[in-house]
Design a protein around this motif. Structure first.
Motif, PDB file in Angstrom:
ATOM      1  N   UNK A 547      84.661 -79.011  13.275  1.00 40.66           N
ATOM      2  CA  UNK A 547      85.782 -79.780  12.859  1.00 40.66           C
ATOM      3  C   UNK A 547      86.255 -79.406  11.231  1.00 40.66           C
ATOM      4  N   UNK A 548      86.176 -78.517  11.127  1.00 44.70           N
ATOM      5  CA  UNK A 548      86.733 -77.704   9.573  1.00 44.70           C
ATOM      6  C   UNK A 548      87.910 -76.881   9.924  1.00 44.70           C
ATOM      7  N   UNK A 549      88.811 -77.057   9.230  1.00 42.18           N
ATOM      8  CA  UNK A 549      90.148 -76.210   9.520  1.00 42.18           C
ATOM      9  C   UNK A 549      90.117 -74.810   8.871  1.00 42.18           C
ATOM     10  N   UNK A 550      90.919 -73.834   9.262  1.00 42.64           N
ATOM     11  CA  UNK A 550      90.973 -72.511   8.622  1.00 42.64           C
ATOM     12  C   UNK A 550      90.949 -72.976   7.094  1.00 42.64           C
ATOM     13  N   UNK A 551      90.351 -71.959   6.241  1.00 43.30           N
ATOM     14  CA  UNK A 551      90.353 -71.842   4.754  1.00 43.30           C
ATOM     15  C   UNK A 551      89.665 -73.335   4.447  1.00 43.30           C
ATOM     16  N   UNK A 552      88.894 -73.632   5.185  1.00 44.37           N
ATOM     17  CA  UNK A 552      88.117 -75.028   4.631  1.00 44.37           C
ATOM     18  C   UNK A 552      86.942 -74.493   3.983  1.00 44.37           C
ATOM     19  N   UNK A 553      85.780 -75.502   3.891  1.00 44.18           N
ATOM     20  CA  UNK A 553      84.536 -75.365   2.993  1.00 44.18           C
ATOM     21  C   UNK A 553      83.483 -75.972   3.729  1.00 44.18           C
ATOM     22  N   UNK A 554      82.546 -75.046   3.883  1.00 47.98           N
ATOM     23  CA  UNK A 554      81.282 -75.711   4.249  1.00 47.98           C
ATOM     24  C   UNK A 554      80.060 -75.571   3.473  1.00 47.98           C
ATOM     25  N   UNK A 555      79.306 -76.440   3.033  1.00 48.68           N
ATOM     26  CA  UNK A 555      78.199 -76.392   1.926  1.00 48.68           C
ATOM     27  C   UNK A 555      76.777 -76.669   2.558  1.00 48.68           C
ATOM     28  N   UNK A 556      75.807 -75.796   2.429  1.00 52.17           N
ATOM     29  CA  UNK A 556      74.710 -76.334   2.913  1.00 52.17           C
ATOM     30  C   UNK A 556      73.644 -76.246   1.628  1.00 52.17           C
ATOM     31  N   UNK A 557      72.836 -77.303   1.271  1.00 51.81           N
ATOM     32  CA  UNK A 557      72.026 -77.479   0.330  1.00 51.81           C
ATOM     33  C   UNK A 557      70.821 -77.958   0.533  1.00 51.81           C
ATOM     34  N   UNK A 558      69.805 -76.862   0.218  1.00 59.08           N
ATOM     35  CA  UNK A 558      68.191 -77.192   0.696  1.00 59.08           C
ATOM     36  C   UNK A 558      67.410 -77.453  -0.534  1.00 59.08           C
ATOM     37  N   UNK A 559      66.889 -78.706  -0.555  1.00 65.05           N
ATOM     38  CA  UNK A 559      65.955 -79.012  -1.670  1.00 65.05           C
ATOM     39  C   UNK A 559      64.820 -79.202  -1.128  1.00 65.05           C
ATOM     40  N   UNK A 560      63.875 -78.641  -1.663  1.00 66.19           N
ATOM     41  CA  UNK A 560      62.203 -78.870  -1.590  1.00 66.19           C
ATOM     42  C   UNK A 560      61.673 -79.533  -2.712  1.00 66.19           C
TER      43      UNK A 560
END
Length: 964
Positions: A547-560
Motif C-alpha cells: 500500500x505504499x506508492x512509488x517513492x514512498x517511505x517505509x521505516x522499521x524501528x526495533x527497540x529492545x
C-alpha cells in the motif's frame, strides 16, 4: 343552691350532678367484685392508670396520685423513660376460690413489678420481666405473673408498675389458680410451638442452603429467615438470657431484631429483578442499609428509647417501601419470583402491623390475631413453596447437568470439527504442495539453464506466493484447533531481524521505495519463536509495501528493553517491565522487543480500522479494488502475536500512512550449569547456504548400476517421476506406489535408503517408518520423510518413530540430495562399528530403537556363528535358517552393517577365532584350522594370509597379534 335542690328540680339536671359528684370517685379506683362461677376477669379495662414521668416515685407517693380508669382491653406502653402504674381493688365474693393469679400477657415486657396490700396496710411485691434475674430463663412462653391468696369477703388493693425503654402492648388478666394453669398450658404450647418451629425451620434451611440447594436465590432468602429467627428470639428475651448484665441482655435482644431491614433488602433482590427498577430504588435501598448499620452503633453502646424508636421507624419504612415496590412492579408488569413472594408478604404482615401499633399509627383490637395469623401462614406457605423451590432446583440442576453434558458434547463436536477442519487444510495443503513441488523443482532447473528468462522469475515468484497463501491458511486452521505451539529457541534476535529485513531490500529497490531500518541494539541474545516472529514481520512488511506508492517511505524501528524480575528496567527505553516465567522460576531477565512498522501509504479509513484484523476482511472490498489480497495476513498476525502473549496496535490516517506497533515478551538466555544439556540454537543462514552448495557430483556417486539402492515411496506419479529423475543418475531406483507397497518392496529388496511421502493410502509414512524400523530385516535402513506437515509435533512424531530425516514440501532438490548422501555416509561409518568388534563392544554409541535392534541382530548373528565355528558344514543357508531370513535379505543386511557378505562374515568369524587360538600357542596350525571349520589346510593358509597379511606359521613364530 344545695345539692338536694338541684336533684329535685329536674331529672336531667339530677343526672348531671350525680355524674359530676361521682366522677372523681370513679377516676380514683374501681373495685372488682369476684363472684361465684367465674374464674377469669380482664383487669385492664377496670384498672386505674397513672404515668410517672420521672420513673422514680416510690409506692408511697404513687398511692397519693389520681388514677384514671383505662376502660381499654389493652394498653400501649410507649418508648419512654417513664413508669406506668395500674391500680385495681379486688373483693372476693366467691367462697370456692381463694387462690388467684394476675397474668401479664406480653412476654416482651422489660420490667413488670406487682405490689399487693396486706391486712396491716403494708405491701408485698414481686419483680418480673426480662431484666429480672429470677425471671430470665430460656423459655419464651414465660410471662410476668403474680399468684396470691384472697379470702372470702376480703378486699385487697394491687399496684402494677411497668417500666422499659422499648414500647410494647399488653393487658392484665386475673385467673383462678386452676384457670391460670389451663391458660398457661395453652400459652406455653403456643409459644413453644412457635419457637420450636422457628428453630426447626432455621436448622432445616441452613442444612439445605449449605449442602443441598446450592442456589443463590435460596441462599439469599435464607439470610432473611436467619435474621427473622434471631429477631423473634431477641424480642422475646431468649437471646438476652445468655448475658448476666441486664442492660447487655436487653441490648443483645434488640440488636438481633434491629438488623431485620438487612434481611428484607437481601430477600428483596431475590424476589424482584433489581436491575429492572429505576436507579433511585437501588439508591434508597443502599441508604437504608447504611442507616441500619450506623444506627446499630448507638444502640449497642447506649440502650435508650430514642434509638430504639428510630430503629422501629426504620423497620416500618423499609417494609412500607418494599410493599410500594410490590405495587410498582405489578403495575410495570415486572417478573416476580412468586416462590418467595407470598411467604415474604406474610412475613412483612406479621411484623408491620404490630410495629405500627408501637409507634401509635394504628390501634385496633384485631391487630394481634391478624399478626399471629400472618406469622403462622408464613410457615405453611413457605413450606409449600419450599417444596416447589426444591423441585425447581432439582429440575434446573438436571437441566444444568444436561446442558453441561450437551455443552461438553458440543465442545467435543466442535473440537472434532476443528480437527477435521485442520485435517482438511492439512490434506488440501498437502495436495497443493505436491504440484508446487513439481513446479518449484523444474523451475529451478530451467532457471539454471536459462538465467536470463524473465518469465521463469515471474513464475517462481507466483509459485512462492501460492505457497505463502497455503501456509497462512494452514496456520490459521492450526490456531483455531489449538494445535500450534510456541517453540522457543535461543538466538541473536537483532541479527535475525536483519536477515528478515534484507529479503525486502531488493523489493524496495524494484518499487523505488525508501526502506529504512533502525535497531537500538546491534546484538540481542534471547529466547524467541523464530518461525512466528518471521511470519509476523513478513506479513506487516508485505502490507506496507503493498500500500505504499512509488517513492514512498517505509521505516522499521526495533527497540529492545530489559527489565529485572522485580520490574525495574535496565535501560532507558520506557516499557513496563514484566518478567517472563519459565516453569517455577524466572529465566534471566524479562525482555521486550517493540517493532514499529510505519509507511506513508494510502492509509485506512477510521471506520474500517477496527476490523482490519478480522479474517478475510479487506480494506478495499470493491469488485474493482486496486490491491490484491486475501484478508488473512493481518488476522494471522493478530493470532500469532496473541499466542506469543504480546500486543499489537495500529494507527492510521487516510493518505498519510499507517503505523503498526507490536510488543513481544522475550527472555534472555541464562548461563546453564555444566551438566545441563545444550539449548537448540538457530542455524545461521550462511550455514544453510553452504549446505545447499554442497551438491553431490557424478564422481561422488556410482554410475555402474551397482550403487546404493534407493526406494522411492510416493502415491503421486508425477512427484515419483520427479524424484526418480533426481536420483537415477546416482542410485539404483526402486519405486512403490503407496506405503503398503513400499513396505512389501522394502522387505523383499532391503534397499540402502528410503525416501517416502507421509500422507498415502493404505499405509502412511509414519506407519511405514515404524514398521521398517521395528523389523530386523530393515531396521538399519535410513528413512527420509517428505511431507506438507511441518509442525514441531509432526516432526517429533516422525523422529520418535525412527525417521532419520524430515523434509518439508516443496523442498529444495539440492538439500534432498545432500541429506541422502549424508545418511549413506553415516551408514558407511556404521560398518566400522560391526566389522571388527562384537555388538557388545559397539553399544556405547547406540541411542535409537532401530540401532538397538541392529545391535541385537548382530549379536544373534555372532552367537549363531560362534556356536558352529567347528562345524565345517555350516554354510550361509544354515545361518539364514537360524536367523529366519532369506539369503538375499541376509546378504543386504550384513552388507549394510558390516560391508561384508554372509560368506565373508562367516569366514571372518572363523579367521578371527583362529588368530586368537594361534596367539595362545597351544595348538598347531592344522589343529586350529580344523577347530574353526576349515577342512583344507591350504585353503585356511591362503585365507589367513589374505586376512592378516602373514602365513599362520609365521604368525605363530612372531607371536604378533593380527593386524587391525
Amino acid at each position: 343552691m344545695s345539692i338536694q335542690a338541684i336533684l329535685s328540680e329536674s331529672k336531667p339536671m339530677k343526672y348531671l350532678v350525680l355524674i359530676f359528684i361521682c366522677l372523681p370517685l370513679w377516676s380514683q379506683s374501681q373495685t372488682l367484685e369476684l363472684v361465684t362461677n367465674k374464674e377469669s376477669y380482664p383487669i385492664t379495662p377496670v384498672a386505674g392508670l397513672y404515668k410517672d414521668a420521672t420513673g422514680q416515685l416510690p409506692l408511697a407517693e404513687i398511692e397519693k396520685q389520681r388514677f384514671e380508669i383505662t376502660r381499654k382491653k389493652g394498653l400501649l406502653y410507649p418508648f419512654s423513660d417513664a413508669a406506668f402504674w395500674l391500680k385495681i381493688s379486688l373483693t372476693n365474693h366467691n367462697p370456692e376460690r381463694k387462690q388467684w393469679v394476675l397474668a401479664w400477657d406480653n412476654p416482651m415486657a422489660e420490667e413488670v413489678n406487682f405490689y399487693i396490700s396486706n391486712n396491716d396496710g403494708t405491701y408485698r411485691s414481686k419483680k418480673t420481666g426480662i431484666v429480672s434475674p429470677a425471671h430470665r430463663i430460656l423459655m419464651a412462653e414465660n410471662k410476668p405473673f403474680f399468684a396470691f391468696d384472697l379470702n372470702y369477703q376480703a378486699t385487697t388493693t394491687i399496684y402494677i408498675q411497668v417500666k422499659g425503654q422499648r414500647a410494647h402492648y399488653a393487658a392484665v388478666n386475673l385467673f383462678s389458680a386452676q384457670a391460670y394453669n389451663r391458660y398457661d398450658l395453652i400459652q406455653t404450647s403456643l409459644y413453644g410451638f412457635m419457637s420450636g418451629a422457628i428453630a426447626i425451620r432455621l436448622f432445616y434451611i441452613l442444612l439445605l442452603a449449605l449442602f443441598a440447594v446450592k442456589d443463590n436465590d435460596f441462599r439469599q432468602y435464607s439470610v432473611l429467615l436467619v435474621i427473622r429467627s434471631f429477631a423473634f428470639w431477641g424480642l422475646h428475651g431468649i437471646i438476652g438470657n445468655f448475658f448476666l448484665n441486664p442492660t447487655m441482655s436487653l441490648t443483645a435482644g434488640f440488636i438481633s431484631s434491629h438488623f431485620l431491614p438487612l434481611g428484607l433488602i437481601v430477600a428483596f433482590k431475590v424476589i424482584f429483578p433489581e436491575n429492572r427498577f429505576p436507579l433511585w430504588v437501588t439508591r434508597v435501598l443502599q441508604v437504608m442499609v447504611v442507616l441500619n448499620i450506623l444506627l446499630a452503633v448507638p444502640i449497642f453502646f447506649g440502650y435508650r428509647w430514642q434509638w430504639i424508636m428510630a430503629s422501629t421507624y426504620l423497620v416500618i419504612t423499609t417494609q412500607v417501601f418494599i410493599l410500594a415496590m410490590y405495587i410498582f412492579a405489578i403495575l410495570k408488569k415486572y417478573p416476580i419470583n412468586w416462590n418467595y413472594s407470598v411467604a415474604y408478604l406474610f412475613g412483612i404482615g406479621s411484623y408491620i402491623l404490630v410495629q405500627m401499633r408501637l409507634v401509635q399509627w394504628i390501634d385496633y383490637a384485631w391487630i394481634n390475631p391478624v399478626a399471629l395469623l400472618c406469622f403462622g401462614l408464613e410457615f405453611f406457605v413457605f413450606g409449600y413453596f419450599l417444596g416447589r423451590i426444591i423441585i425447581d432446583y432439582e429440575r434446573n440442576r438436571k437441566l444444568s447437568v444436561q446442558e453441561l453434558a450437551f455443552t461438553k458434547e458440543q465442545a467435543t463436536r466442535i473440537q472434532e470439527l476443528d480437527h477435521l477442519k485442520t485435517r482438511f487444510f492439512t490434506n488440501i495443503s498437502h495436495e497443493f504442495r505436491t504440484p508446487l513441488t513439481l513446479l518449484t523443482g523444474p523451475l529451478e532447473e530451467l532457471q539454471q539453464k536459462y538465467p536470463k528468462e524473465a518469465l521463469l522469475s515471474m513464475m517462481r515468484r507466483n509459485v512462492s506466493r501460492l505457497q505463502v497463501l497455503i501456509n497462512q491458511l494452514l496456520d490459521l486452521s492450526k490456531l483455531e484447533a489449538g494445535e500450534m505451539k510456541v517453540e522457543m529457541q535461543q538466538g541473536n534476535l537483532a541479527q535475525f531481524f536483519l536477515y528478515i529485513f534484507s529479503s525486502f531490500e531488493s523489493l524496495a529497490q524494484n518499487q523505488q521505495i525508501h526502506f529504512h531500518i533502525t535497531q537500538n541494539q546491534p546484538s540481542f541474545e534471547a529466547y524467541f519463536d523464530a518461525d512466528k516472529i518471521e511470519k509476523i514481520i513478513t506479513n506487516l512488511l508485505s502490507n506496507a509495501f503493498k500500500f505504499t506508492p512509488t517513492n514512498g517511505r517505509i521505516t522499521v524501528e526495533v527497540q529492545y528493553s530489559l527489565a529485572s524480575s522485580n520490574g525495574e528496567e535496565k535501560n532507558s527505553f520506557p516499557i513496563g517491565g514484566r518478567a517472563v516465567r519459565h516453569g517455577d522460576r524466572y529465566v534471566g531477565t524479562a525482555a521486550w522487543a517493540v517493532i514499529i512498522v510505519s509507511d506513508n501509504g494510502i492509509g485506512i479509513e477510521p471506520q474500517r480500522l477496527p476490523r482490519i484484523f478480522d479474517r478475510f476482511y479487506q480494506v478495499d472490498d470493491t469488485s474493482q479494488r486496486n490491491y490484491e489480497g486475501t484478508g488473512i495476513g493481518l488476522a494471522l498476525v493478530k493470532e500469532l502475536v496473541g499466542m506469543l502473549q504480546g500486543t499489537i496496535s495500529v494507527s492510521s490516517q487516510v493518505n498519510q500512512g499507517t503505523t503498526f506497533r507490536v510488543e513481544l515478551p522475550l527472555s534472555e538466555p541464562v548461563q546453564e550449569p555444566a551438566n545441563h544439556p545444550p539449548k537448540t540454537t538457530l542455524i545461521s543462514q550462511a550455514a544453510i547456504t553452504s549446505l545447499y552448495q554442497d551438491t553431490p557430483t557424478a564422481s561422488d556417486l556410482n554410475h555402474s548400476g551397482k550403487g546404493p539402492i534407493l526406494l522411492i515411496v510416493e502415491d503421486n506419479p508425477d512427484l515419483r517421476f520427479y524424484l526418480r529423475s533426481l536420483f537415477e543418475a546416482y542410485y539404483q531406483i526402486i519405486e512403490a506406489t503407496d506405503g503398503q507397497n513400499g513396505l512389501e518392496v522394502a522387505f523383499e529388496t532391503v534397499p540402502d535408503i528410503v525416501v517416502t511421502d507421509l500422507m498415502m493410502p493404505r499405509l502412511d509414512g509414519f506407519s511405514l517408518c515404524q514398521q521398517l524400523k521395528s523389523d530386523e530385516r530393515t531396521s538399519h535402513i535410513p528413512v527420509i520423510l517428505l511431507t506438507a506437515k511441518a509442525t514441531l509435533s509432526d516432526r517429533l512424531e516422525g523422529l520418535e518413530l525412527g525417521a532419520d530425516d524430515y523434509l518439508q514440501k516443496p523442498f529444495s532438490k539440492d538439500e534432498l540430495l545432500i541429506r541422502v548422501k549424508n545418511l549413506l555416509q553415516q551408514r558407511a561409518t556404521l560398518h566400522q562399528k560391526f566389522s571388527l568388534t562384537t555388538p557388545t563392544q559397539a553399544t556405547t554409541d547406540i541411542t535409537t530403537a532401530s540401532q538397538k535392534l541392529d545391535n541385537q541382530f548382530m549379536q544373534k548373528a555372532y552367537d549363531v556363528v560362534e556356536a558352529h565355528l567347528g562345524d565345517s558344514g555350516f554354510e550361509v543357508e544354515d545361518l539364514c535358517r537360524e536367523l529366519g531370513m532369506s539369503r538375499t535379505n541376509l546378504h543386504r543386511k550384513l552388507k549394510a552393517l558390516t560391508d561384508s557378505s554372509a560368506t565373508e562374515f562367516i569366514r571372518k568369524m572363523r579367521l578371527e577365532r583362529a588368530s586368537r587360538l594361534l596367539r595362545e600357542g597351544k595348538h598347531s596350525v592344522s589343529e586350529v584350522a580344523y577347530q574353526v571349520g576349515f577342512e583344507s589346510l591350504s585353503y585356511f593358509s591362503k585365507s589367513f594370509q589374505e586376512e592378516f597379511g602373514t602365513a599362520p606359521s609365521e604368525y605363530i613364530r612372531k607371536g604378533d597379534s593380527p593386524p587391525g
